[in-house]
Enzyme design. Structure first.
Site, PDB file in Angstrom:
ATOM      1  N   ARG A   1      11.611  -1.565  10.911  1.00  0.00           N
ATOM      2  CA  ARG A   1      10.551  -1.173  11.836  1.00  0.00           C
ATOM      3  C   ARG A   1      10.495  -2.153  12.999  1.00  0.00           C
ATOM      4  O   ARG A   1      10.582  -3.357  12.792  1.00  0.00           O
ATOM      5  CB  ARG A   1       9.209  -1.175  11.085  1.00  0.00           C
TER       6      ARG A   1
ATOM      7  N   ARG B   1      -0.185  -8.337  14.032  1.00  0.00           N
ATOM      8  CA  ARG B   1      -0.701  -7.370  13.045  1.00  0.00           C
ATOM      9  C   ARG B   1      -1.591  -8.080  12.019  1.00  0.00           C
ATOM     10  O   ARG B   1      -2.633  -7.568  11.623  1.00  0.00           O
ATOM     11  CB  ARG B   1       0.460  -6.647  12.351  1.00  0.00           C
TER      12      ARG B   1
ATOM     13  N   ARG C   1      -9.441   1.376   9.029  1.00  0.00           N
ATOM     14  CA  ARG C   1      -9.014   0.031   9.383  1.00  0.00           C
ATOM     15  C   ARG C   1     -10.061  -0.708  10.212  1.00  0.00           C
ATOM     16  O   ARG C   1      -9.850  -1.858  10.592  1.00  0.00           O
ATOM     17  CB  ARG C   1      -7.754   0.154  10.225  1.00  0.00           C
TER      18      ARG C   1
ATOM     19  N   ARG D   1      11.832  -5.858   4.706  1.00  0.00           N
ATOM     20  CA  ARG D   1      11.687  -4.404   4.539  1.00  0.00           C
ATOM     21  C   ARG D   1      12.722  -3.602   5.339  1.00  0.00           C
ATOM     22  O   ARG D   1      12.933  -3.826   6.521  1.00  0.00           O
ATOM     23  CB  ARG D   1      10.281  -3.976   4.988  1.00  0.00           C
TER      24      ARG D   1
ATOM     25  N   LYS E   1       0.837  -1.214   0.000  1.00  0.00           N
ATOM     26  CA  LYS E   1       0.000   0.000   0.000  1.00  0.00           C
ATOM     27  C   LYS E   1       0.871   1.262   0.000  1.00  0.00           C
ATOM     28  O   LYS E   1       0.649   2.187  -0.779  1.00  0.00           O
ATOM     29  CB  LYS E   1      -0.921   0.028   1.243  1.00  0.00           C
TER      30      LYS E   1
HETATM   31  P1  AP5 Z   1       4.886  -1.581   1.846  1.00  0.00           P
HETATM   32  O1  AP5 Z   1       4.553  -0.754   0.655  1.00  0.00           O
HETATM   33  O2  AP5 Z   1       5.621  -0.932   2.955  1.00  0.00           O
HETATM   34  O3  AP5 Z   1       3.577  -2.335   2.362  1.00  0.00           O
HETATM   35  P2  AP5 Z   1       2.350  -1.794   3.203  1.00  0.00           P
HETATM   36  O4  AP5 Z   1       1.118  -2.421   2.640  1.00  0.00           O
HETATM   37  O5  AP5 Z   1       2.392  -0.301   3.266  1.00  0.00           O
HETATM   38  O6  AP5 Z   1       2.669  -2.479   4.581  1.00  0.00           O
HETATM   39  P3  AP5 Z   1       2.760  -1.936   6.064  1.00  0.00           P
HETATM   40  O7  AP5 Z   1       3.434  -3.051   6.828  1.00  0.00           O
HETATM   41  O8  AP5 Z   1       3.367  -0.574   6.154  1.00  0.00           O
HETATM   42  O9  AP5 Z   1       1.244  -1.853   6.424  1.00  0.00           O
HETATM   43  P4  AP5 Z   1       0.585  -1.867   7.787  1.00  0.00           P
HETATM   44  O10 AP5 Z   1      -0.795  -1.603   7.371  1.00  0.00           O
HETATM   45  O11 AP5 Z   1       0.794  -3.054   8.635  1.00  0.00           O
HETATM   46  O12 AP5 Z   1       1.373  -0.719   8.599  1.00  0.00           O
HETATM   47  P5  AP5 Z   1       0.976   0.751   8.992  1.00  0.00           P
HETATM   48  O13 AP5 Z   1       2.195   1.563   8.968  1.00  0.00           O
HETATM   49  O14 AP5 Z   1      -0.214   1.225   8.248  1.00  0.00           O
HETATM   50  O15 AP5 Z   1       5.729  -2.843   1.322  1.00  0.00           O
HETATM   51  C1  AP5 Z   1       6.233  -3.808   2.211  1.00  0.00           C
HETATM   52  C2  AP5 Z   1       7.577  -4.350   1.673  1.00  0.00           C
HETATM   53  O16 AP5 Z   1       7.345  -5.018   0.431  1.00  0.00           O
HETATM   54  C3  AP5 Z   1       8.619  -3.259   1.352  1.00  0.00           C
HETATM   55  O17 AP5 Z   1       9.887  -3.774   1.644  1.00  0.00           O
HETATM   56  C4  AP5 Z   1       8.461  -3.010  -0.153  1.00  0.00           C
HETATM   57  O18 AP5 Z   1       9.672  -2.553  -0.742  1.00  0.00           O
HETATM   58  C5  AP5 Z   1       8.076  -4.399  -0.646  1.00  0.00           C
HETATM   59  N1  AP5 Z   1       7.140  -4.367  -1.780  1.00  0.00           N
HETATM   60  C6  AP5 Z   1       6.033  -3.587  -1.923  1.00  0.00           C
HETATM   61  N2  AP5 Z   1       5.378  -3.868  -3.063  1.00  0.00           N
HETATM   62  C7  AP5 Z   1       6.109  -4.885  -3.658  1.00  0.00           C
HETATM   63  C8  AP5 Z   1       5.934  -5.628  -4.875  1.00  0.00           C
HETATM   64  N3  AP5 Z   1       4.901  -5.408  -5.697  1.00  0.00           N
HETATM   65  N4  AP5 Z   1       6.858  -6.586  -5.169  1.00  0.00           N
HETATM   66  C9  AP5 Z   1       7.904  -6.833  -4.323  1.00  0.00           C
HETATM   67  N5  AP5 Z   1       8.122  -6.155  -3.169  1.00  0.00           N
HETATM   68  C10 AP5 Z   1       7.224  -5.198  -2.841  1.00  0.00           C
HETATM   69  O19 AP5 Z   1       0.480   0.555  10.516  1.00  0.00           O
HETATM   70  C11 AP5 Z   1       1.386   0.282  11.572  1.00  0.00           C
HETATM   71  C12 AP5 Z   1       0.647   0.294  12.902  1.00  0.00           C
HETATM   72  O20 AP5 Z   1       0.081   1.607  13.137  1.00  0.00           O
HETATM   73  C13 AP5 Z   1      -0.556  -0.655  13.011  1.00  0.00           C
HETATM   74  O21 AP5 Z   1      -0.158  -1.961  13.380  1.00  0.00           O
HETATM   75  C14 AP5 Z   1      -1.402   0.045  14.086  1.00  0.00           C
HETATM   76  O22 AP5 Z   1      -0.895  -0.187  15.371  1.00  0.00           O
HETATM   77  C15 AP5 Z   1      -1.213   1.520  13.764  1.00  0.00           C
HETATM   78  N6  AP5 Z   1      -2.230   2.064  12.830  1.00  0.00           N
HETATM   79  C16 AP5 Z   1      -1.987   2.580  11.594  1.00  0.00           C
HETATM   80  N7  AP5 Z   1      -3.135   2.990  11.031  1.00  0.00           N
HETATM   81  C17 AP5 Z   1      -4.126   2.732  11.919  1.00  0.00           C
HETATM   82  C18 AP5 Z   1      -5.534   2.904  11.889  1.00  0.00           C
HETATM   83  N8  AP5 Z   1      -6.163   3.431  10.814  1.00  0.00           N
HETATM   84  N9  AP5 Z   1      -6.241   2.516  12.982  1.00  0.00           N
HETATM   85  C19 AP5 Z   1      -5.647   1.992  14.058  1.00  0.00           C
HETATM   86  N10 AP5 Z   1      -4.306   1.790  14.141  1.00  0.00           N
HETATM   87  C20 AP5 Z   1      -3.549   2.155  13.081  1.00  0.00           C
END
Ligand code: AP5
Length: 240
Positions: A178, A189, A106, A145, A31
């Site tokens: 991270r 998660r 979410r 990552r 994402k």
């Molecule tokens: P990446 O693009 O970073 O993936 P992502 O979907 O953004 O994954 P995240 O782990 O950041 O999502 P998340 O939803 O768990 O974390 P968030 O920060 O929102 O890609 C991942 C890896 O794959 C990278 O190394 C990239 O290079 C590689 N890659 C990407 N696309 C690729 C492809 N096509 N081919 C090959 N490699 C690829 O949330 C973190 C925490 O914050 C949560 O656990 C929660 O505690 C809190 N939080 C955040 N938002 C909320 C909310 N709305 N409500 C409540 N708590 C929240």
């Protein structure tokens, strides 16, 4: 003459159109990677609630102190905290004509509140794109990552390694992992995603515009698929 009027109409519609785009998918679905690209292409802000919360943690704000242990356990931060943060962010002028949400909403309460906000701010129905990725691929992506501590660029040691290990290609910043990418936290998660976020796919199928992409494809192919969806949306209702 009629053609000119039509063109003027289309151009006015394009200017007036507002786009609320939501990227939905589990941890590691890509994402953030795609939101960064599409944000540059469309000139719309990339709103990652994860990044906003991590920034608050780093700065040691009241919100950050509250969120830190919750994020550290891999659980979701309470809805009212996230919603307050998002509402504040949407007040900034760069959000007037649209935005790309990555990691928000979410939960069903977050989605319902967002519907209200969008309606109040004159946005149509959100365009929601769900990233479909196999569990094996997700685990590999999260485990591999590394993120630049300066500019935030994301790398993956398996699929998108930096030219020099541990150093960002763009700005020479140190690459860091991270803390919530540790295997035991990743498990939590994924569990939170299944229980609290996955129901949003059904919600948006019924209430919004839900599209899906094969998030397991190569980065450029996913971007291409997203652009096709955006073009179709623009064609059907002048969203873009
Ligand atoms: P990446 O693009 O970073 O993936 P992502 O979907 O953004 O994954 P995240 O782990 O950041 O999502 P998340 O939803 O768990 O974390 P968030 O920060 O929102 O890609 C991942 C890896 O794959 C990278 O190394 C990239 O290079 C590689 N890659 C990407 N696309 C690729 C492809 N096509 N081919 C090959 N490699 C690829 O949330 C973190 C925490 O914050 C949560 O656990 C929660 O505690 C809190 N939080 C955040 N938002 C909320 C909310 N709305 N409500 C409540 N708590 C929240």
């Amino acid at each position: 003459m009629a053609a000119a009027a039509n063109n003027a109409d289309a151009s006015a519609k394009k200017k007036a159109a507002k786009l609320a785009l939501i990227f939905l998918g589990p941890p590691g679905a890509g994402k953030g990677t795609q939101a960064e690209r599409i944000s540059r292409e469309l000139g719309l802000p990339h709103l990652s609630t994860g990044d906003m919360l991590r920034d608050a943690v780093t700065r040691g704000t009241e919100l950050g102190l509250l969120a830190k242990p919750i994020m550290g356990r891999g659980e979701l931060v309470p809805d009212e905290i996230v919603l307050g943060m998002v509402e504040e962010r949407l007040k900034r002028p760069d959000c007037t004509s649209g935005f790309i949400f990555d990691g928000f909403p979410r939960t069903i309460p977050q989605a319902k509140k967002l519907d209200e906000i969008l309606q109040r701010r004159g946005f149509g129905t959100a365009l929601v794109i769900e990233f479909m990725v196999s569990p094996e691929t997700l685990l590999r992506r999260v485990a591999g990552r590394w993120t630049c501590s300066v500019g935030g660029e994301t790398y993956n040691i398996y699929d998108r390694a930096p030219k020099v290990a541990g150093i960002c290609d763009n700005d020479g910043g140190k690459l860091v992992q991270r803390s919530d990418d540790r295997p035991e936290i990743v498990k939590e998660r994924f569990a939170a995603y299944q229980a609290q976020t996955l129901p949003l796919a059904d919600y948006y199928r019924a209430h919004g515009t839900l599209k899906t992409v094969d998030g397991g494809a190569a980065v450029n192919d996913v971007t291409r698929a997203l652009n096709e969806i955006l073009q179709q949306a623009a064609g059907s209702d002048g969203h873009l």
